[in-house]
Design an enzyme around this catalytic site. Structure first.
Site, mmCIF file in Angstrom:
data_model
loop_
_atom_site.group_PDB
_atom_site.id
_atom_site.type_symbol
_atom_site.label_atom_id
_atom_site.label_comp_id
_atom_site.label_asym_id
_atom_site.label_seq_id
_atom_site.Cartn_x
_atom_site.Cartn_y
_atom_site.Cartn_z
ATOM 1 N N ASN A 1 0.882 -1.173 0.000
ATOM 2 C CA ASN A 1 0.000 0.000 0.000
ATOM 3 C C ASN A 1 0.915 1.217 0.000
ATOM 4 O O ASN A 1 1.487 1.563 1.025
ATOM 5 C CB ASN A 1 -0.892 -0.013 1.245
ATOM 6 C CG ASN A 1 -1.678 1.285 1.392
ATOM 7 O OD1 ASN A 1 -1.817 2.039 0.419
ATOM 8 N ND2 ASN A 1 -2.185 1.547 2.584
ATOM 9 N N LYS B 1 0.174 4.236 -0.292
ATOM 10 C CA LYS B 1 -0.462 5.435 0.266
ATOM 11 C C LYS B 1 -0.263 6.623 -0.690
ATOM 12 O O LYS B 1 -0.241 6.412 -1.895
ATOM 13 C CB LYS B 1 0.077 5.720 1.665
ATOM 14 C CG LYS B 1 0.081 4.473 2.543
ATOM 15 C CD LYS B 1 0.231 4.779 4.000
ATOM 16 C CE LYS B 1 0.412 3.480 4.767
ATOM 17 N NZ LYS B 1 0.081 3.562 6.165
ATOM 18 N N HIS C 1 -9.491 0.941 4.342
ATOM 19 C CA HIS C 1 -8.227 1.152 5.071
ATOM 20 C C HIS C 1 -8.487 2.079 6.266
ATOM 21 O O HIS C 1 -9.298 3.001 6.174
ATOM 22 C CB HIS C 1 -7.177 1.761 4.141
ATOM 23 C CG HIS C 1 -5.812 1.769 4.756
ATOM 24 N ND1 HIS C 1 -5.404 2.761 5.601
ATOM 25 C CD2 HIS C 1 -4.790 0.885 4.677
ATOM 26 C CE1 HIS C 1 -4.169 2.484 6.019
ATOM 27 N NE2 HIS C 1 -3.778 1.358 5.474
ATOM 28 N N GLU D 1 -6.943 4.505 7.397
ATOM 29 C CA GLU D 1 -6.775 5.946 7.125
ATOM 30 C C GLU D 1 -8.008 6.505 6.420
ATOM 31 O O GLU D 1 -8.387 7.666 6.644
ATOM 32 C CB GLU D 1 -5.488 6.174 6.314
ATOM 33 C CG GLU D 1 -4.255 5.978 7.192
ATOM 34 C CD GLU D 1 -3.017 5.481 6.470
ATOM 35 O OE1 GLU D 1 -2.928 5.608 5.231
ATOM 36 O OE2 GLU D 1 -2.119 4.949 7.169
ATOM 37 N N GLU E 1 -5.706 -5.356 10.192
ATOM 38 C CA GLU E 1 -4.734 -4.304 10.457
ATOM 39 C C GLU E 1 -5.085 -3.576 11.752
ATOM 40 O O GLU E 1 -5.910 -2.648 11.736
ATOM 41 C CB GLU E 1 -4.727 -3.297 9.314
ATOM 42 C CG GLU E 1 -4.341 -3.876 7.977
ATOM 43 C CD GLU E 1 -3.693 -2.831 7.088
ATOM 44 O OE1 GLU E 1 -2.547 -3.027 6.697
ATOM 45 O OE2 GLU E 1 -4.327 -1.803 6.815
ATOM 46 N N GLY F 1 1.854 2.134 10.590
ATOM 47 C CA GLY F 1 2.751 3.284 10.459
ATOM 48 C C GLY F 1 3.389 3.715 11.768
ATOM 49 O O GLY F 1 3.988 4.788 11.851
ATOM 50 N N SER G 1 2.985 -2.345 10.267
ATOM 51 C CA SER G 1 4.433 -2.336 10.493
ATOM 52 C C SER G 1 5.082 -3.692 10.217
ATOM 53 O O SER G 1 6.046 -4.065 10.878
ATOM 54 C CB SER G 1 4.759 -1.850 11.910
ATOM 55 O OG SER G 1 4.279 -0.522 12.096
HETATM 56 C C1 PEP Z 1 -0.915 -0.034 5.755
HETATM 57 O O1 PEP Z 1 -0.909 1.107 5.334
HETATM 58 O O2 PEP Z 1 -1.819 -0.799 5.440
HETATM 59 C C2 PEP Z 1 0.163 -0.460 6.647
HETATM 60 C C3 PEP Z 1 0.113 -1.658 7.179
HETATM 61 O O3 PEP Z 1 1.169 0.447 6.894
HETATM 62 P P1 PEP Z 1 2.580 0.151 7.628
HETATM 63 O O4 PEP Z 1 3.121 -1.124 7.051
HETATM 64 O O5 PEP Z 1 3.430 1.333 7.285
HETATM 65 O O6 PEP Z 1 2.282 0.030 9.075
#
Ligand code: PEP
Length: 256
Positions: free
Chosen positions: A14, A16, A99, A101, A171, A177, A217
């Protein structure tokens, strides 16, 4: 046969709100050789304006392209939005929906996530449906209830046949993040709960086939241990998907 072997892992990046079209072509050119012999499916989910470049750069590779959201209407007065039918029309096979976000910054709710999922499936897309709890909800001990509710609402009206085009990404919001990763045990427990719910809704055969990713992460250092868990069938990768070498390590870890 272990049930995990019934499923092919999916590693999805992803990106972003990162990368111009030129930078997209360059990063995919770096990733392609690292993903060439992957034993998992590999997807890069890029900003809308990069989709064209991503489709061109992935042609002839085993990398597939996804968008990061879609609107539920087919067309109309929705300034700034992009429909699932438009994505399908340009040849984009995957779309991330729900997601965290989008939920926390742009007003997505379980209801709109369900509408977007409906539109994406109607358009023939493969949906990466994101669910996950806030830290306060984990501390209250209601993680499983939250994730079950999010999943159940999004899957309302989704047929068993359509479910074959749904990937669920667990998630935990506190892990996205932040550099904080769920432990392999924590992640596996929720992924398992999602599969239990899907078994309740669709039966064991569908649940055994369902790809449930972990995201939050995941990186080159922790991917192997997470991906070795029985109910973790791949990952949705944010930060580490922008570094070709790290993404390559994660793809390799999912290929064993
Ligand atoms: C994501 O944006 O779905 C995500 C898991 O981000 P990160 O790996 O940076 O935590």
């Amino acid at each position: 046969m272990m049930n995990k072997q019934l499923r092919k892992a999916v590693i999805a990046g992803n990106w972003k709100m990162n990368k111009t079209p030129e930078e997209t072509s360059a990063l995919i050119a770096e990733i392609a050789p690292l993903a060439e012999n992957a034993g998992c499916d590999v997807v890069v989910c890029v900003p809308y304006i990069d989709l064209h470049a991503a489709l061109a750069a992935t042609a002839g590779t085993n990398i597939r392209v996804g968008a990061q959201n879609c609107h539920w209407a087919g067309s109309g007065a929705f300034t700034g939005e992009v429909s699932a039918a438009m994505l399908a029309g340009m040849g984009v096979p995957y779309v991330i929906i729900g997601h965290s976000e989008r939920r926390s910054l742009f007003g997505d709710s379980d209801g709109t996530v369900a509408k977007r999922t409906r539109a994406a499936l109607d358009a023939g897309l493969i949906v990466i449906l994101c669910v996950g709890e806030y830290i306060e909800q984990r501390e209250l001990g209601i993680t499983n209830e939250v994730v079950r509710l999010q999943t159940k609402v999004a899957l309302k009206g989704v047929s068993e046949e359509e479910l074959a085009r749904v990937i669920i990404a667990y998630e935990p919001v506190w892990a996205i993040g932040t550099g904080l990763t769920a432990t392999p045990g924590q992640a596996n427990e929720v992924n398992h709960e999602i599969r239990v719910l899907v078994e309740e809704l669709y039966g064991k055969t569908a649940a055994d086939k369902l790809v449930v990713q972990y995201g939050g992460s995941m990186n080159a250092a922790n991917a192997a241990e997470l991906l070795a868990q029985e109910d973790i069938d791949g990952g949705l990768i944010g930060g580490a998907s922008l570094k070709a070498a790290d993404f390559g390590v994660i793809v390799k870890a999912a290929s064993v």
